[in-house]
Design a protein around this motif. Structure first.
Motif, PDB file in Angstrom:
ATOM      1  N   UNK A   2      17.599  11.123  20.800  1.00 58.68           N
ATOM      2  CA  UNK A   2      16.569  12.142  20.993  1.00 58.68           C
ATOM      3  C   UNK A   2      16.888  13.400  20.202  1.00 58.68           C
ATOM      4  N   UNK A   3      18.201  13.746  20.157  1.00 62.56           N
ATOM      5  CA  UNK A   3      18.616  14.921  19.404  1.00 62.56           C
ATOM      6  C   UNK A   3      18.345  14.744  17.912  1.00 62.56           C
ATOM      7  N   UNK A   4      18.587  13.520  17.407  1.00 63.86           N
ATOM      8  CA  UNK A   4      18.338  13.222  15.991  1.00 63.86           C
ATOM      9  C   UNK A   4      16.853  13.337  15.675  1.00 63.86           C
ATOM     10  N   UNK A   5      16.036  12.773  16.556  1.00 62.97           N
ATOM     11  CA  UNK A   5      14.580  12.819  16.357  1.00 62.97           C
ATOM     12  C   UNK A   5      14.099  14.270  16.336  1.00 62.97           C
ATOM     13  N   UNK A   6      14.599  15.077  17.282  1.00 65.26           N
ATOM     14  CA  UNK A   6      14.191  16.481  17.333  1.00 65.26           C
ATOM     15  C   UNK A   6      14.609  17.229  16.068  1.00 65.26           C
TER      16      UNK A   6
END
Length: 456
Positions: A2-6
């Protein structure tokens, strides 16, 4: 994850803010000045050579398809759902003044599109099937003398088409869903229709687009003009608002939250950039197939595309939104629905909603057909015709995946991949600007191409 996507989303949002607008609009303005504001000086002649030659079947020179067929193929890619749903969003966040900046950006973009089509024709080649092929991958490689840049352009555009096809399919699924068609059925229908067309190659694609594009554009524009005429008493005030709020803030009113000058510029410029693909490098892939006796002659069809896409289709959408006053009553979060509501308000839910739904369906379907062709040409450039047929299957599979969901993660890379093709293309246009000016001057100074009577 999720952090990568954000992180990807945040970077994409930053990149497609000021940086990309500077590259596209700044580059277009530089080329406009360098080419002597040709799109304004020769506008009347360009319109005669494009709108006036739509039904002309006598073409001089070499090529695979007619000039108009090549132009409609490129137009099929640019006229999409965003011409209907993107414009009201720009007005909702940027106010009426956004329309003015959309027009300015379109006029400036004519120079970028002219340049890339001129270079696309100049550096085109014949492939194994004896068809003309061209585009940024060719002129960046041969004209810029940087084969690795042409290869990177082709590679990233080939990849970009996968999430692009999927996102276009999502639009169709959502549109079809409003009249009760299930996602799986939409996916099957789209894949079959697109497959039949793209398997026929550029000749079948252009045979379809030369009929489909005029029909779908006319259907929507005529419907929009009827709504504008019904609200004609509001038109003078709307035109005045567009020019006024391009330079002064628009106050909040009803559901409209108001907009500062910076917001009008940001949203209007963004809509102008996204709507006609000027500087993105896709149009010359279609135009390189055209029969023409001079690169500048075919490049005038690029100006024609911008006039149709932005100055006509996007403008009538904007006038529908503004003359009906719906942008003041419908919240910004629901702005994309304004055209459909305007049509339904006048023509009833069935007819009005049907026209907008059919328009969006045809707009998106034609876009999918042409961008798959663009993707195939990149695969052909990189690995040959046989591999391009493999990528054709991959793109058709992406239609199914887009309908069912499951590759949404790829959507986050869409804008970044798009930036990786725009940046080298715009750099190439600016570096090779002298070649474009020489060909432009060669055309407009030759009485056989540009009769002296046009200078009077």
């Amino acid at each position: 994850m999720e952090g990568l996507v954000n992180a990807i989303v945040n970077f994409s949002n930053w990149l497609w803010g000021i940086p990309m607008l500077v590259i596209l609009v700044g580059g277009g303005l530089f080329l406009t000045i360098y080419l002597g504001f040709f799109q304004f000086r020769y506008f009347g002649f360009i319109m005669k050579q494009t709108f006036g030659k739509i039904f002309d079947r006598s073409h001089k020179g070499e090529g695979t398809v007619s000039p108009f067929q090549a132009a409609t193929a490129a137009l099929a890619s640019t006229i999409g759902a965003s011409n209907i749903v993107g414009v009201p969003v720009a007005i909702a966040f940027g106010g009426p003044g956004a329309v003015f900046w959309m027009w300015i950006t379109a006029l400036i973009g004519c120079a970028s599109k002219f340049c890339e089509i001129v270079l696309g024709i100049k550096y085109r080649e014949k492939n194994e099937l004896n068809e003309y092929v061209g585009g940024p991958m060719y002129y960046l490689s041969k004209g810029l003398k940087a084969p690795w840049v042409g290869t990177l352009f082709a590679f990233f555009l080939m990849l970009e088409i996968v999430p692009s096809v999927a996102t276009q399919t999502v639009s169709l699924v959502q549109t079809a869903g409003t009249i009760g068609i299930p996602s799986w059925a939409t996916g099957v229908i789209i894949a079959v229709l697109v497959g039949i067309v793209v398997y026929g190659g550029i000749k079948r694609i252009t045979q379809v687009t030369e009929k489909l594009v005029p029909f779908m554009a006319t259907l929507y524009v005529v419907g929009a003009i009827i709504i504008i005429i019904i609200n004609i008493k509001n038109l003078p005030g709307v035109i005045a608002m567009i020019f006024k709020h391009a330079f002064t803030p628009a106050a909040a009113k009803g559901g409209f939250a108001g907009a500062a000058i910076a917001q009008a510029m940001r949203w209007g410029i963004a809509r102008g950039v996204y709507s006609n693909e000027a500087g993105m490098g896709t149009a010359p892939i279609a135009h390189a197939t055209a029969v023409t006796d001079h690169p500048a002659r075919q490049a005038m069809w690029g100006v024609f595309e911008i006039v149709v896409d932005t100055l006509i289709v996007c403008t009538v959408t904007a006038l529908v939104v503004l003359t009906t006053g719906l942008y003041e009553t419908i919240p910004a979060a629901e702005a994309a629905s304004i055209p459909a509501r305007a049509f339904q308000q006048l023509m009833g839910n069935t007819l009005g909603g049907g026209i907008v739904t059919l328009s969006i369906f045809l707009f998106v379907l034609s876009t999918i057909i042409v961008i798959i062709f663009y993707g195939e040409k990149q695969a052909e450039y990189l690995f040959g015709i046989r591999f391009s047929k493999i990528m054709r299957v991959v793109y058709l599979v992406a239609i199914f995946l887009g309908a069912y969901g499951g590759i949404e993660f790829l959507y986050n890379f869409l804008d970044i991949l798009l930036a990786t093709i725009i940046i080298p293309n715009m750099i190439g246009l600016i570096v090779m600007r002298k070649e474009v000016r020489e060909l432009k001057d060669e055309f407009f100074r030759n009485p056989n191409y540009y009769p002296r009577s046009n200078t009077k």
